[in-house]
Design an enzyme around this catalytic site. Structure first.
Site, mmCIF file in Angstrom:
data_model
loop_
_atom_site.group_PDB
_atom_site.id
_atom_site.type_symbol
_atom_site.label_atom_id
_atom_site.label_comp_id
_atom_site.label_asym_id
_atom_site.label_seq_id
_atom_site.Cartn_x
_atom_site.Cartn_y
_atom_site.Cartn_z
ATOM 1 N N ASN A 9 0.877 -1.173 0.000
ATOM 2 C CA ASN A 9 0.000 0.000 0.000
ATOM 3 C C ASN A 9 0.913 1.221 0.000
ATOM 4 O O ASN A 9 1.476 1.567 1.027
ATOM 5 C CB ASN A 9 -0.900 -0.023 1.246
ATOM 6 C CG ASN A 9 -1.734 1.243 1.362
ATOM 7 O OD1 ASN A 9 -1.826 2.025 0.409
ATOM 8 N ND2 ASN A 9 -2.343 1.456 2.520
ATOM 9 N N LYS A 11 0.158 4.236 -0.324
ATOM 10 C CA LYS A 11 -0.495 5.452 0.230
ATOM 11 C C LYS A 11 -0.218 6.644 -0.684
ATOM 12 O O LYS A 11 -0.141 6.462 -1.899
ATOM 13 C CB LYS A 11 -0.001 5.692 1.659
ATOM 14 C CG LYS A 11 -0.057 4.428 2.516
ATOM 15 C CD LYS A 11 0.032 4.721 3.965
ATOM 16 C CE LYS A 11 0.108 3.414 4.729
ATOM 17 N NZ LYS A 11 -0.129 3.559 6.144
ATOM 18 N N HIS A 94 -9.783 1.320 4.447
ATOM 19 C CA HIS A 94 -8.523 1.494 5.189
ATOM 20 C C HIS A 94 -8.777 2.467 6.345
ATOM 21 O O HIS A 94 -9.546 3.426 6.199
ATOM 22 C CB HIS A 94 -7.438 2.029 4.243
ATOM 23 C CG HIS A 94 -6.070 1.976 4.843
ATOM 24 N ND1 HIS A 94 -5.651 2.897 5.772
ATOM 25 C CD2 HIS A 94 -5.043 1.106 4.683
ATOM 26 C CE1 HIS A 94 -4.414 2.588 6.146
ATOM 27 N NE2 HIS A 94 -4.021 1.500 5.494
ATOM 28 N N GLU A 96 -7.130 4.832 7.426
ATOM 29 C CA GLU A 96 -6.851 6.243 7.097
ATOM 30 C C GLU A 96 -8.027 6.848 6.347
ATOM 31 O O GLU A 96 -8.378 8.014 6.562
ATOM 32 C CB GLU A 96 -5.547 6.337 6.282
ATOM 33 C CG GLU A 96 -4.335 6.108 7.182
ATOM 34 C CD GLU A 96 -3.116 5.535 6.474
ATOM 35 O OE1 GLU A 96 -3.047 5.575 5.238
ATOM 36 O OE2 GLU A 96 -2.222 5.030 7.189
ATOM 37 N N GLU A 166 -6.018 -4.941 10.070
ATOM 38 C CA GLU A 166 -4.982 -3.949 10.333
ATOM 39 C C GLU A 166 -5.283 -3.203 11.630
ATOM 40 O O GLU A 166 -6.042 -2.217 11.623
ATOM 41 C CB GLU A 166 -4.942 -2.932 9.189
ATOM 42 C CG GLU A 166 -4.611 -3.527 7.846
ATOM 43 C CD GLU A 166 -3.907 -2.514 6.951
ATOM 44 O OE1 GLU A 166 -2.807 -2.831 6.515
ATOM 45 O OE2 GLU A 166 -4.431 -1.417 6.749
ATOM 46 N N GLY A 172 1.892 2.105 10.687
ATOM 47 C CA GLY A 172 2.853 3.201 10.571
ATOM 48 C C GLY A 172 3.504 3.586 11.886
ATOM 49 O O GLY A 172 4.145 4.629 11.994
ATOM 50 N N SER A 212 2.871 -2.391 10.239
ATOM 51 C CA SER A 212 4.316 -2.432 10.464
ATOM 52 C C SER A 212 4.936 -3.796 10.145
ATOM 53 O O SER A 212 5.874 -4.227 10.816
ATOM 54 C CB SER A 212 4.644 -2.001 11.899
ATOM 55 O OG SER A 212 4.182 -0.672 12.118
HETATM 56 C C1 PEP Z 1 -1.118 0.117 5.875
HETATM 57 O O1 PEP Z 1 -1.318 1.311 5.900
HETATM 58 O O2 PEP Z 1 -1.868 -0.595 5.224
HETATM 59 C C2 PEP Z 1 0.027 -0.406 6.646
HETATM 60 C C3 PEP Z 1 -0.025 -1.638 7.032
HETATM 61 O O3 PEP Z 1 1.055 0.459 6.894
HETATM 62 P P1 PEP Z 1 2.456 0.118 7.626
HETATM 63 O O4 PEP Z 1 2.959 -1.166 7.053
HETATM 64 O O5 PEP Z 1 3.332 1.276 7.297
HETATM 65 O O6 PEP Z 1 2.164 0.000 9.080
#
Ligand code: PEP
Length: 249
Positions: A9, A11, A94, A96, A166, A172, A212
């Site tokens: 992803n 972003k 998501h 976000e 998630e 993040g 992460s």
């Molecule tokens: C995401 O935003 O889908 C995600 C998992 O981000 P990160 O791996 O940076 O935590």
């Protein structure tokens, strides 16, 4: 047997020319026939990204779509536009987008159905906040997101969906859920999908972990029986992504 999916992803990162450069850098590193690989890129990168991955094992995904077919929805992108451009996967729900852009469970459900209607593979995200985890609400919250997201979706269509668990507190932040925490929730999602549909359907649905994930923790997370891949943010923008794709080597 579910084939693992390793989905990046990106972003809101990478201009079209940067996207082409990153795809070229990753090209030799993301070869692994035992997994599916996709890059969910910003909308403006879709066309050059589809071109750049031609002839490779990588598919392109979008990060959003609108649930209407077409019309006066300035700034939005339709499912037909995505499929015509060569997109295979599309993320929805998501955290976000739920947080910053007020995407609701009802929107997610409409997007999921629209994507399926156009032959796109939805990657439907769900996840709890730290407060919800600490107050013991994780399972009820995730179940409510799954129930709403899959509302009025047939078993045949449900089997095509990818769910991404998630935990918001792990996105993040560098704080990964332990493999036991991630498996506990992914296992419960599968159990709940079996209740909503049936065991066969639940066994066909791919459930990813995201939060992460990196080259150091991917192998352990991906060894869990109910974790069928990863949705990867930060680490998908680096050559480390190749190590995640080849977690089994
Ligand atoms: C995401 O935003 O889908 C995600 C998992 O981000 P990160 O791996 O940076 O935590």
């Amino acid at each position: 047997m579910r084939k693992k999916l390793i989905a990046g992803n990106w972003k809101m990162n990478k201009t079209p020319s940067e996207a082409k450069k990153l795809i070229a850098e990753l090209k030799e590193l993301v070869v692994n026939d035992s997994v599916d690989v996709c890059y969910c890129v910003p909308a403006i990168d879709i066309v050059p990204a589809v071109e750049a991955v031609k002839g490779t094992n990588v598919a392109i995904g979008a990060q959003n779509l609108y649930f209407e077919e077409s019309g006066a929805y300035t700034g939005e992108i339709s499912a037909a536009m995505l499929t015509d451009a060569g997109v295979k996967y599309v993320i929805m729900g998501h955290s976000e987008r739920r947080g910053y852009f007020h995407e609701t469970d009802a929107d997610v459900n409409k997007k999921l159905k629209k994507a399926l209607g156009h032959g796109l593979v939805p990657i439907m995200c769900c996840g709890e906040s730290l407060e919800q985890r600490e107050s013991g609400e994780t399972f009820t919250w995730i179940r409510s997101q799954i129930k709403a997201g899959f509302d009025a979706v047939s078993a045949e269509d449900a089997a095509k969906v990818v769910v991404a668990y998630e935990p918001i507190w792990a996105i993040g932040t560098g704080k990964t859920a332990t493999s036991a925490q991630a498996e506990e929730v992914c296992g419960d999602i599968r159990k709940f999908l079996a209740e909503l549909y049936d065991e066969t359907t639940a066994d066909r649905i791919r459930i990813l972990y995201g939060g992460s994930m990196n080259a150091g923790n991917a192998a352990e997370l991906l060894a869990q029986p109910d974790i069928d891949g990863g949705l990867i943010g930060g680490a998908s923008l680096k050559t480390d992504f190749g190590k995640i794709v080849n977690y089994d080597k």
